[in-house]
Design a protein around this motif. Structure first.
Motif, PDB file in Angstrom:
ATOM      1  N   ALA A 136      41.198  33.126  76.443  1.00 35.30           N
ATOM      2  CA  ALA A 136      39.747  32.999  76.319  1.00 35.30           C
ATOM      3  C   ALA A 136      39.144  33.453  77.637  1.00 35.30           C
ATOM      4  O   ALA A 136      39.628  33.076  78.703  1.00 35.30           O
ATOM      5  N   ARG A 137      38.106  34.259  77.553  1.00 38.79           N
ATOM      6  CA  ARG A 137      37.610  34.889  78.783  1.00 38.79           C
ATOM      7  C   ARG A 137      36.092  34.875  78.826  1.00 38.79           C
ATOM      8  O   ARG A 137      35.426  35.220  77.853  1.00 38.79           O
ATOM      9  N   GLN A 138      35.590  34.438  79.953  1.00 40.40           N
ATOM     10  CA  GLN A 138      34.144  34.465  80.187  1.00 40.40           C
ATOM     11  C   GLN A 138      33.963  34.896  81.635  1.00 40.40           C
ATOM     12  O   GLN A 138      34.699  34.433  82.518  1.00 40.40           O
ATOM     13  N   GLY A 139      33.003  35.790  81.896  1.00 42.27           N
ATOM     14  CA  GLY A 139      32.836  36.301  83.256  1.00 42.27           C
ATOM     15  C   GLY A 139      31.720  35.603  84.004  1.00 42.27           C
ATOM     16  O   GLY A 139      31.218  34.560  83.577  1.00 42.27           O
ATOM     17  N   ILE A 140      31.356  36.208  85.134  1.00 34.28           N
ATOM     18  CA  ILE A 140      30.331  35.572  85.968  1.00 34.28           C
ATOM     19  C   ILE A 140      28.961  36.217  85.778  1.00 34.28           C
ATOM     20  O   ILE A 140      28.005  35.859  86.459  1.00 34.28           O
ATOM     21  N   GLU A 141      28.866  37.185  84.835  1.00 31.68           N
ATOM     22  CA  GLU A 141      27.606  37.940  84.723  1.00 31.68           C
ATOM     23  C   GLU A 141      26.429  37.079  84.316  1.00 31.68           C
ATOM     24  O   GLU A 141      25.290  37.422  84.606  1.00 31.68           O
ATOM     25  N   THR A 142      26.703  35.964  83.581  1.00 30.84           N
ATOM     26  CA  THR A 142      25.572  35.166  83.091  1.00 30.84           C
ATOM     27  C   THR A 142      25.152  34.087  84.088  1.00 30.84           C
ATOM     28  O   THR A 142      24.230  33.320  83.817  1.00 30.84           O
ATOM     29  N   ILE A 143      25.854  34.016  85.233  1.00 32.40           N
ATOM     30  CA  ILE A 143      25.501  32.971  86.196  1.00 32.40           C
ATOM     31  C   ILE A 143      24.223  33.371  86.929  1.00 32.40           C
ATOM     32  O   ILE A 143      24.141  34.420  87.552  1.00 32.40           O
ATOM     33  N   ASP A 144      23.226  32.523  86.796  1.00 30.27           N
ATOM     34  CA  ASP A 144      21.929  32.756  87.431  1.00 30.27           C
ATOM     35  C   ASP A 144      21.888  31.922  88.723  1.00 30.27           C
ATOM     36  O   ASP A 144      22.524  30.868  88.787  1.00 30.27           O
ATOM     37  N   PRO A 145      21.157  32.391  89.752  1.00 31.45           N
ATOM     38  CA  PRO A 145      21.032  31.560  90.959  1.00 31.45           C
ATOM     39  C   PRO A 145      20.617  30.122  90.634  1.00 31.45           C
ATOM     40  O   PRO A 145      21.021  29.176  91.309  1.00 31.45           O
ATOM     41  N   MET A 146      19.854  29.957  89.531  1.00 30.82           N
ATOM     42  CA  MET A 146      19.422  28.587  89.185  1.00 30.82           C
ATOM     43  C   MET A 146      20.621  27.722  88.774  1.00 30.82           C
ATOM     44  O   MET A 146      20.652  26.512  89.021  1.00 30.82           O
ATOM     45  N   ASP A 147      21.676  28.333  88.184  1.00 36.21           N
ATOM     46  CA  ASP A 147      22.874  27.559  87.822  1.00 36.21           C
ATOM     47  C   ASP A 147      23.624  27.113  89.073  1.00 36.21           C
ATOM     48  O   ASP A 147      24.159  26.008  89.122  1.00 36.21           O
ATOM     49  N   ILE A 148      23.643  28.008  90.056  1.00 33.72           N
ATOM     50  CA  ILE A 148      24.312  27.656  91.318  1.00 33.72           C
ATOM     51  C   ILE A 148      23.580  26.470  91.958  1.00 33.72           C
ATOM     52  O   ILE A 148      24.195  25.528  92.442  1.00 33.72           O
ATOM     53  N   ARG A 149      22.238  26.491  91.888  1.00 32.46           N
ATOM     54  CA  ARG A 149      21.449  25.395  92.479  1.00 32.46           C
ATOM     55  C   ARG A 149      21.636  24.090  91.698  1.00 32.46           C
ATOM     56  O   ARG A 149      21.837  23.027  92.281  1.00 32.46           O
ATOM     57  N   THR A 197      30.330  33.421  96.310  1.00 34.35           N
ATOM     58  CA  THR A 197      30.141  32.867  97.658  1.00 34.35           C
ATOM     59  C   THR A 197      28.875  33.448  98.286  1.00 34.35           C
ATOM     60  O   THR A 197      28.071  32.721  98.884  1.00 34.35           O
ATOM     61  N   ALA A 198      28.695  34.764  98.137  1.00 32.93           N
ATOM     62  CA  ALA A 198      27.522  35.413  98.738  1.00 32.93           C
ATOM     63  C   ALA A 198      26.229  34.906  98.090  1.00 32.93           C
ATOM     64  O   ALA A 198      25.221  34.716  98.770  1.00 32.93           O
ATOM     65  N   MET A 199      26.251  34.671  96.777  1.00 31.93           N
ATOM     66  CA  MET A 199      25.049  34.150  96.092  1.00 31.93           C
ATOM     67  C   MET A 199      24.744  32.730  96.568  1.00 31.93           C
ATOM     68  O   MET A 199      23.593  32.370  96.804  1.00 31.93           O
ATOM     69  N   ALA A 200      25.802  31.916  96.720  1.00 30.03           N
ATOM     70  CA  ALA A 200      25.597  30.505  97.073  1.00 30.03           C
ATOM     71  C   ALA A 200      25.246  30.323  98.549  1.00 30.03           C
ATOM     72  O   ALA A 200      24.388  29.521  98.894  1.00 30.03           O
ATOM     73  N   GLU A 201      25.900  31.111  99.414  1.00 25.94           N
ATOM     74  CA  GLU A 201      25.750  30.843 100.852  1.00 25.94           C
ATOM     75  C   GLU A 201      24.733  31.746 101.535  1.00 25.94           C
ATOM     76  O   GLU A 201      24.176  31.390 102.556  1.00 25.94           O
ATOM     77  N   ARG A 202      24.548  32.972 100.981  1.00 23.25           N
ATOM     78  CA  ARG A 202      23.635  33.905 101.661  1.00 23.25           C
ATOM     79  C   ARG A 202      22.430  34.257 100.802  1.00 23.25           C
ATOM     80  O   ARG A 202      21.671  35.166 101.137  1.00 23.25           O
ATOM     81  N   ASN A 203      22.318  33.581  99.640  1.00 27.80           N
ATOM     82  CA  ASN A 203      21.210  33.849  98.718  1.00 27.80           C
ATOM     83  C   ASN A 203      21.128  35.319  98.309  1.00 27.80           C
ATOM     84  O   ASN A 203      20.043  35.830  98.002  1.00 27.80           O
ATOM     85  N   LEU A 204      22.264  36.010  98.345  1.00 33.29           N
ATOM     86  CA  LEU A 204      22.281  37.424  97.958  1.00 33.29           C
ATOM     87  C   LEU A 204      22.117  37.522  96.445  1.00 33.29           C
ATOM     88  O   LEU A 204      22.571  36.632  95.718  1.00 33.29           O
ATOM     89  N   ALA A 228      24.172  23.258  89.802  1.00 35.59           N
ATOM     90  CA  ALA A 228      25.547  22.786  90.020  1.00 35.59           C
ATOM     91  C   ALA A 228      25.618  22.060  91.357  1.00 35.59           C
ATOM     92  O   ALA A 228      26.192  20.971  91.466  1.00 35.59           O
ATOM     93  N   HIS A 229      24.995  22.646  92.370  1.00 34.77           N
ATOM     94  CA  HIS A 229      25.010  22.051  93.713  1.00 34.77           C
ATOM     95  C   HIS A 229      24.368  20.673  93.688  1.00 34.77           C
ATOM     96  O   HIS A 229      24.892  19.706  94.249  1.00 34.77           O
ATOM     97  N   GLU A 230      23.243  20.584  92.982  1.00 31.66           N
ATOM     98  CA  GLU A 230      22.523  19.297  92.889  1.00 31.66           C
ATOM     99  C   GLU A 230      23.402  18.226  92.222  1.00 31.66           C
ATOM    100  O   GLU A 230      23.357  17.055  92.597  1.00 31.66           O
ATOM    101  N   LEU A 231      24.222  18.650  91.267  1.00 33.17           N
ATOM    102  CA  LEU A 231      25.097  17.696  90.565  1.00 33.17           C
ATOM    103  C   LEU A 231      26.369  17.388  91.364  1.00 33.17           C
ATOM    104  O   LEU A 231      27.184  16.564  90.963  1.00 33.17           O
ATOM    105  N   GLY A 232      26.584  18.119  92.486  1.00 25.18           N
ATOM    106  CA  GLY A 232      27.772  17.866  93.322  1.00 25.18           C
ATOM    107  C   GLY A 232      28.906  18.849  93.052  1.00 25.18           C
ATOM    108  O   GLY A 232      30.062  18.562  93.382  1.00 25.18           O
TER     109      GLY A 232
END
Ligand code: NDP
Ligand code: HSE
Length: 467
Positions: A225-238, A168-175, A240-244
């Motif tokens: 099966a487990r995958q974490g959030i460590e590989t999520i880059d701000p560019m993925d958030i952007r 949430t902080a990465m998506a909404e506050r660009n942290l 994803a947002h563009e795709l809805g």
């Protein structure tokens, strides 16, 4: 009122301090609801010199675990140390000594639930653990009591407050990821080792507990099966947002029961769809293939912005439960932090004082040999749509190579995004592909081959789609 319930608090950090605050500041209200007083007799910590909240009575503090467990004035031991080391010894010793146990320790229950619950049955004592899953959200009671008439057919949940806070902080506050994690730690949401939060382990522990209650399966760590959030880059958030879509770390359990027309894996399709509200449910995003199997996984998932779970922000948790009788129900609230977690711990203490917890514990037969016939689906057979983000050379033939590999694995492309490079400096450019449904095993095979292409500049980043 008489017959005081004596309590030993073993561990008085973030959660333990909250429990002490509730017990001391609201003693009268709690005694009324419990029908008798609850008295804090002892508090055990590791370091007596650590500064503590002013409300903690100094005279109760010690480092002597055995003295607390064996104190005849103590009937309940509250384990709030965490981990699977000393905490396990505390719980087993307390049960052997004839004490009830309340714990918020999901790692311990996920790893050693069988041994602990068997010890409790042998000792005719009760283990309560509402706080172990989703902090202040009463999901254990909801599944174990309120939905007891149902067979749960699917669970879709946000179970880690720290990860949800970071996303949430990465998506909404660009942290940045690092700054958001530091803030979550400072607010008391994170585990002592925050790797467990961000790599999906903590959510997997909680999912294992929910799967035990809902399906009677004792899932081993490798079966989730487990995958974490460590590989999520701000560019993925952007992107994803563009795709809805919004990216959330989801813990999910999907069963594989058939709908009447033989179609598999409708979300909430249930064991007996003549009883279910399956008409309410969209198609399952993740589809197990075997009969009476449950697929368990924790992973970042792209959810449509309009999806209920996409709107869960900060350290909040939410659990969507599909029952074959009730249909879809949603439980939401603060999933981490001092006071929400203390709220659940104290509710367990009140239930023990009243005597309710002892009856539900005996009836639930958790982690017993009495299964419900469910098996855990191997993760590689689960089907999903995928978001795939690559960094590729901006050269002829690159796209053709990638799409050929996907075609070889029978994976069909649903959409594709490549923006023009901002500067033509010959550097790699991001390429985003969204696929149609594909088996996870096939998709991973394709990724291995794509990663081996010389034109692919960095390992592929990929997440499941929630639709
Ligand atoms: P903390 O690290 O804040 O507190 C741990 C406590 O255990 C401290 O008081 C520490 O003592 C004590 N302790 C550690 N080792 C020993 C030992 N060998 N002997 C005696 N005491 C010891 O953890 P939290 O309060 O955050 O978490 C506690 C449990 O609750 C964990 O299982 C966690 O997963 C769970 N939980 C946490 C939530 C949260 O939001 N924080 C939410 C839901 C569950 P000292 O104070 O001297 O260091
Ligand atoms: N570290 C956990 C979380 C605490 O962030 O969800 C609640 O179990």
């Amino acid at each position: 009122m008489s017959d005081t319930l004596g309590i030993a608090l073993v561990g008085c950090g973030t959660v333990g301090t909250g429990v002490a605050r509730v017990l001391l500041a609201h003693a009268e209200r709690i005694a009324q609801r419990a029908g008798r007083p609850l008295a804090l007799r002892r508090i055990v910590v590791q370091n007596l010199n650590k500064p503590r909240d002013a409300i903690i009575p100094r005279e109760l503090l010690s480092t002597d675990i055995a003295a607390a467990i064996h104190d005849p004035a103590v009937q309940v031991v509250v384990e709030l140390i965490g981990g699977t080391g000393i905490a396990k010894t505390v719980v087993l010793e307390a049960l052997t000594a004839g004490k009830h146990v309340v714990t918020a320790n999901k790692a311990l229950l996920a790893d050693c639930g069988g041994e602990i619950f068997e010890a409790a049955r042998q000792a005719e004592r009760t283990v309560c653990f509402e706080a172990a899953v989703a902090g202040g959200v009463p999901i254990i009671r909801a599944l174990g009591e309120s939905l007891a008439a149902n067979q749960v057919t699917a669970i879709q949940a946000i179970l880690n407050g720290t990860s949800n806070f970071i996303l949430t902080a990465m998506a909404e506050r660009n942290l940045s990821y690092t700054a958001a994690l530091a803030e979550a730690q400072q607010l008391g949401y994170a585990e002592a080792d925050p790797t467990l939060d961000v790599d999906g382990s903590d959510a997997a522990h909680k999912l294992a507990i929910l799967a035990q209650i809902s399906f009677g399966v004792a899932a081993k760590p490798h079966e989730i099966a487990r995958q974490g959030i460590e590989t999520i880059d701000p560019m993925d958030i952007r992107f994803a947002h563009e795709l809805g879509y919004t990216i959330k770390l989801l813990a999910e359990a999907w069963t594989s029961t058939r709908t009447p027309n033989g179609e598999r894996g409708m979300r909430g399709g249930g064991l007996d769809t003549t009883l279910s509200n399956s008409g309410l449910h969209p198609a399952a995003p993740h589809r197990p293939t075997a009969e009476k199997a449950v697929a368990l996984h924790v992973a970042p998932v792209l959810l449509r912005h309009t999806d209920l779970l996409a709107q869960v922000r900060g350290a909040y948790n939410a659990v969507l439960v599909y029952g074959d009788i009730v249909g879809e129900t949603l439980y939401q609230g603060p999933g981490a932090g001092q006071m929400p977690t203390a709220s659940s711990v104290v509710a367990d203490l009140i239930d023990l004082a009243v005597g309710r917890a002892q009856r539900t514990f005996a009836a639930a037969k958790l982690w017993s040999r009495e299964g419900r016939g469910f098996t855990v689906e191997p993760p590689e057979r689960v089907r999903s749509r995928f978001y795939l983000r690559l960094l590729v050379a901006d050269k002829p033939g690159v796209l053709a190579d990638i799409t050929r590999i996907l075609a070889d694995e029978q994976i069909s492309i649903s959409s594709l995004v490549q923006h023009e490079a901002a500067e033509d400096n010959g550097g790699p450019v991001p390429l985003v592909i969204v696929t149609h449904y594909a088996a996870t095993g096939r998709f991973r095979r394709a990724i291995e081959r794509i990663n081996a292409l010389r034109t692919v500049a960095a390992p592929a980043v990929f997440f499941s789609m929630g639709d």
